[in-house]
Scaffold this active site. Structure first.
Site, mmCIF file in Angstrom:
data_model
loop_
_atom_site.group_PDB
_atom_site.id
_atom_site.type_symbol
_atom_site.label_atom_id
_atom_site.label_comp_id
_atom_site.label_asym_id
_atom_site.label_seq_id
_atom_site.Cartn_x
_atom_site.Cartn_y
_atom_site.Cartn_z
ATOM 1 N N ASN A 32 27.693 18.516 33.914
ATOM 2 C CA ASN A 32 26.424 18.185 33.299
ATOM 3 C C ASN A 32 25.406 19.153 33.845
ATOM 4 O OD1 ASN A 32 24.040 17.124 32.396
ATOM 5 N ND2 ASN A 32 24.035 15.407 33.852
ATOM 6 N N GLY B 260 22.984 19.048 27.608
ATOM 7 C CA GLY B 260 22.909 18.050 28.669
ATOM 8 C C GLY B 260 24.122 17.153 28.535
ATOM 9 N N CYS B 261 24.375 16.260 29.486
ATOM 10 C CA CYS B 261 25.647 15.549 29.433
ATOM 11 C C CYS B 261 25.691 14.300 30.304
ATOM 12 C CB CYS B 261 26.778 16.449 29.906
ATOM 13 S SG CYS B 261 26.902 17.968 29.015
ATOM 14 N N ALA B 262 26.809 13.579 30.147
ATOM 15 C CA ALA B 262 27.163 12.472 31.025
ATOM 16 C C ALA B 262 28.561 12.734 31.542
ATOM 17 C CB ALA B 262 27.159 11.164 30.248
#
Lengths: 160, 501, 396
Positions: free
Chosen positions: C240, C43-45
């Site tokens: 993301n 997951g990410c930003a």
């Protein structure tokens, strides 16, 4: 009105309709118990020759000649369904004589019986239709008006 | 010969307490197993004629019948099994080649059952097909064109001819002749209703079915039965049949007893003559010849219809497919060893060819390695049994699947494997009018539509579980598969990891 | 992720970067695969900013924007891409590289010199901070392809560079090109993105456009090359999500000479966009319509028949480049940005504006950090590309 129609193209001559009819009108729960070892008196009959098989039952004519012919007043038409009051039937077989389709036949006691669309027995809808393995017998309303007229010009049967 | 050594394989078990002697079993058995004995007032059976098609069982109104395998057996022998001995007896009686029908019944590995499908958990969401769009539309055909633009910079939206499928399943080739008019009518109507295609097989197209042309694939096989200009023009695509999974290396066989009336007219051959297709196409002895036939057919149909080349899965299938992909064909259909047939020599059906799963994996990878996967679409058949098999086939790399045995089962086939006798009690693999009428296409097409509808739901459920909302994103997505109980070599060929990896 | 894994990872980077690495699990030795040998979900930003008038923006601004989204990363990867940051070398391809040891660097430099004129080579300046450890050797090279070699290969100059980069990344153990565009550069590391910004001294760079990424891999040794952005030439992608179409996309795009060494979504998305835009010459909007295609039901309902025909055409021609599953991406390129969500919008992404600037981020908080008075904050629909380009006539 919904009626029983037979499509000759799909009738296999398997006679299951006759047995389902006899069972439906036997008043019993088990088919083997109802029919085993007995001669059956169904209200639908498969007519056949080498090429064609066709199940015949009452068409519930618009202007039923059987009703008019009954000397005991035992046959009447109720909500479009031609019915026999077996208490009144005297077994004269006049109706058998006049029916142009051969749709009527007596029961094992010589009292008349005929297809009443299983509306009064425990099935509630025609057992011959639900038991037909090839959709040759159907129970439906048809849009096109079908009329059959006898040689005297009398309207026998009107489909809706 | 006085003794044939062949003893009944099945026993008819009749519950006499339930039998009401309605004689429906007798009337419905084309093999004449059942009879009414008036003197005894009882139904009796000649079990030697029974093929275990279960027609009598299903029609018996009191459920008085069952057919069981006879336990009268020869002495146990791990090497000489019962079937093998029976076959020797048969050949010793007849001097002939053994014939069988339907797919390979032997215990070959079914790789579909050794592959498991993935689902999303936590890191990405699964998608609910009842609440979100879930797409199963597929286009089959060449995709190897580079976009071009007009002077004002707009894309010129021209692609080679494509078949558009609402779901990635088509009905595979079964000829009119091998199966009945009503079976064809059922397939044609169901294909039209479901937005997919059925395949004429090699027996031509009955004139009544030209109306279903937009959903029809017309086949051209080595016998060229029923092939003419209008026939080619009638279909949505043309399939050149090189081989089929049940009998790689030989052509179609239809006994003269099935070449009657309309079948003879549709095939354009005399009544009663055996329709024996040549083993090869006699104008295709090499891959460059195939190219000529592909382009002949394209010329004949003005390049408006995709051309499919159907081959059986054999040992060198990857290289063969590569050759076909370069032949101008738009679609390759591959049929695995478990594929069905109306009649095939038993030895060929049971021993020639390879399983479709391995063939598909090898072909898809080879075409990608050679960078020509875009030249063709890939359709696979040869025992696709369920929606799960379809999902696995697509994930391995197929664009769509062909089903035939599954479709016949939906029509009532009970896999008794005696199609070659022409006495199909279910009205499918027969031309006898009194048997053909047993398959009412109103019922048959509805059952096929139900089957495909159910499979479509299941495909969507499985796709949604994987977080995939278009079948396009499943195609060749081998990460969605894991093997169980497979060797390193099998995993390598399938191009998948083992479960747990 | 435990400290033990951190420690072993870093050690491994130097020792045997492209091999398996090992960690003790208490019961004995067990094998764990490195990024590229196994597919790792994460997951990410993301965040991005661009000045449409080409005004200079400090890299420090976008690094600070990642701070409020700290919890969207887990310290196993952060990175940035800046555009217009190398005006003095804008005619040259800027190759940013990781090396595991000096000898690898020497080998790689020999490889480069056979193919390129290297006009400038230097260590990328970094700052020692406790939050970033175990760094590889990090260099940059400003290069021009040797035209005779390009002519001999009979390919476009860009394709020549792509092939050289692919070869280093595929075949040269311990060397990795993580940025290869002109007048742009990527900076990435294992760590939280705001720390990565400090480590690379981003406040010393000025560009007209920046993208940023913080990573939350679920299971990874945390390799520097695996951090984002992922770049090819001047395309850079921050992403993301976890796409479900990955292997379908990978196996398709690898037919065209790309090698998905990292097995990450970002890598494959970069290659897909490169293929569609640079090789197939589609517009950004058309490429967006391929990877986040409208649903058939939407296409079937379209009344603009030309538009309908175009969408049917694109979906027919590129079915295997449809990307399903959640993603929000920002693609940087020379002259602009494109932001795009998956067609169901399964990942958050918002856009805001202020004067000449456009901001994009996973969360509005990041935009407010960059510009407290940002206006017109909106969430683009799934599959709706947001393309921001430098205004016409703006020279960088």
């Amino acid at each position: 009105m919904k009626r029983v129609y037979v499509n000759e193209e799909w009738c296999l001559g398997c006679h299951l309709c006759e047995y389902n009819c006899a069972f439906a009108n036997s008043g019993m729960d088990d088919m083997a118990e109802a029919l085993k070892g007995k001669k059956i008196f169904p209200r639908i009959h498969v007519e056949e020759n080498d090429r064609i098989t066709f199940a015949v039952s009452c068409r519930h004519c618009e202007d039923p000649i059987c009703v008019k012919s009954c000397i005991a007043g035992a046959i009447s038409k109720r909500d479009g369904v031609v019915c026999v009051d077996q208490d009144k039937c005297v077994g004269c077989l006049t109706c058998v004589l006049v029916c142009p389709y051969g749709a009527l036949a007596p029961n094992e006691n010589g009292i008349m019986q005929k297809c009443e669309l299983c509306l009064t027995n425990s099935f509630g809808e025609p057992a011959c239709v639900s038991g037909c393995p090839n959709n040759a017998i159907v129970y439906e309303s048809r849009d096109e008006v079908q009329t059959e007229v006898d040689p005297d010009g009398r309207t026998l049967y009107v489909g809706d | 010969m006085s003794i044939d050594f062949l003893y009944p394989e099945f026993e008819v078990v009749r519950n006499m307490d339930r039998c009401i002697t309605c004689r429906v079993c007798e009337r419905q058995c084309a093999n004449e197993v059942h009879a009414y004995n008036e003197r005894l007032d009882k139904m009796v059976s000649d079990e030697s004629k029974c093929v275990n098609c279960q027609r009598c069982v299903s029609l018996c109104p009191t459920r008085a019948l069952k057919i069981v395998k006879s336990d009268c057996k020869l002495r146990e022998n791990a090497n000489w099994q019962n079937d093998g001995i029976r076959e020797i007896y048969k050949q010793a009686n007849s001097g002939g080649v053994l014939l069988s029908s339907m797919g390979n019944p032997k215990e070959l590995p079914v790789y579909w059952d050794r592959m498991l499908i993935n689902a999303s958990q936590v890191t990405n969401p699964s998608i609910d097909p009842l609440r979100e769009p879930m797409e199963t539309r597929v286009f089959l055909g060449k995709k190897n064109v580079k976009p071009e633009r007009d002077e004002s910079g707009n894309l010129i939206c021209k692609v080679p001819p494509q078949l558009e499928l609402d779901l990635p399943v088509m009905f595979s080739a079964m000829s009119y002749g091998s199966i009945s008019y009503n079976a064809h009518a059922s397939l044609a109507r169901a294909a039209t209703e479901m937005g997919t295609y059925y395949n004429t097989g090699e027996g031509g197209l009955h004139e009544d079915f030209y109306q279903y042309g937009p959903n029809t694939i017309v086949q051209v096989a080595s016998g060229r039965f029923g092939v003419h200009e209008e026939y080619l023009a009638a279909g949505a695509a043309i399939e050149i049949k090189i081989g089929q999974g049940a009998k790689p290396g030989i052509g179609g066989h239809l006994p003269g007893s099935k070449i009657v009336g309309d079948v003879s007219r549709t095939r354009m051959i005399p009544e009663g003559s055996d329709a024996i297709s040549p083993a090869p196409h006699h104008d295709i002895y090499s891959i460059e010849d195939l190219r000529q036939l592909v382009y002949s057919l394209k010329e004949a149909t003005e390049y408006k219809k995709p051309v499919i080349v159907k081959v059986a899965a054999v040992h060198n299938i990857a290289a063969i497919a590569s050759g076909i992909a370069r032949s101008g064909a738009d679609i390759i259909a591959i049929d695995g060893i478990r594929g069905g047939t109306g009649a095939a020599p038993t030895r060929i059906r049971d021993n020639v060819g390879i399983p479709i799963e391995l063939a598909l994996a090898a072909v898809d990878q080879r075409l990608r390695d050679e960078r020509i996967r875009n030249n063709v679409s890939l359709v696979v058949g040869g025992s696709i049994r369920s929606a799960a098999d379809i999902v696995k086939a697509i994930a391995l790399g197929a664009d769509a699947c062909y089903i035939a045995t599954g479709a016949l089962l939906a029509l009532g086939c009970h896999l008794c494997r005696t199609c070659q006798t022409g006495k199909c009690n279910w009205g499918i693999a027969t031309q006898r009018p009194e048997l053909v009428k047993r398959l009412n296409p109103d019922i048959g097409s509805r059952r096929l539509i139900n089957l495909l509808t159910a499979w479509k739901h299941e495909i969507k459920e499985m796709m949604g579980g994987m977080g995939i909302n278009s079948i396009e994103a499943l195609r060749g997505n081998r990460l969605m598969l894991r093997g169980v109980g497979l060797t390193e070599k099998e995993l390598e060929i399938l191009g998948i990891s083992h479960a747990g990896e | 992720m435990s400290k033990g894994v951190h420690f072993v990872t870093g050690k491994l980077w130097r020792d045997e970067c492209l091999c398996f690495f090992y960690f003790q699990n208490g019961k004995g030795e067990s094998k764990m695969k490195k990024e590229g040998q196994v597919r790792i979900p994460s997951g990410c930003a993301i965040a991005a900013v661009i000045s449409t008038e080409g005004k200079k923006i400090s890299g420090g601004l976008v690094a600070e924007a990642m701070r409020p989204m700290h919890d969207r990363s887990n310290g196993l990867g952060g990175g940035f891409a800046g555009y217009g940051i190398y005006p003095d070398y804008k005619e040259f391809y800027a190759l940013h590289m990781f090396f595991d040891e000096r000898a690898t660097r020497k080998d790689c430099e020999a490889f480069l010199k056979e193919r390129f004129e290297v006009v400038h080579a230097e260590v990328i300046p970094t700052r020692k901070i406790p939050a970033i450890t175990d760094e590889p050797i990090i260099w940059r090279y400003f290069v021009a392809p040797l035209q005779s070699k390009v002519a001999a290969m009979q390919v476009e100059e860009e394709e020549y560079v792509v092939r050289a980069v692919t070869r280093i990344n595929t075949e040269m153990n311990g060397a990795y090109v993580f940025s290869s565009g002109k007048n742009m550069g990527t900076f990435k590391a294992v760590g939280f993105p705001e720390d990565v910004g400090i480590f690379y001294r981003l406040e010393e760079y000025e560009g007209y456009s920046w993208t940023a990424h913080g990573r939350y891999p679920t299971n990874t040794p945390g390799w520097w090359g695996g951090a984002h952005p992922f770049t090819l030439l001047d395309f850079s992608i921050v992403h993301n999500g976890e796409i479900s179409s990955y292997d379908a996309n990978r196996r398709y795009i690898e037919m065209f000479g790309y090698k998905c060494n990292l097995q990450t979504d970002t890598e494959v998305i970069t290659y897909i966009l490169d293929y569609l835009i640079r090789v197939q010459h589609l517009t950004l909007e058309e490429a967006a319509s391929v990877i986040a295609a409208p649903f058939w039901s939407t296409i079937d309902r379209k009344t603009d028949l030309n538009d309908k025909e175009k969408h049917i055409y694109l979906r027919t021609l590129y079915p295997s480049l449809l990307i399903t599953g959640p993603f929000s991406i920002v693609m940087g390129f020379n002259g602009g940005l494109m932001a795009l969500n998956d067609r169901l919008k399964l990942r958050s992404m918002v856009v805001g504006e202020k004067d000449d600037k456009v901001f994009i981020a996973s969360e509005e908080a990041a935009i407010r950090t960059m510009e407290p008075d940002a206006e017109n904050i909106w969430a683009p629909s799934g599959g709706e590309p947001v393309v921001v380009r430098l205004k016409e006539g703006v020279q960088i």
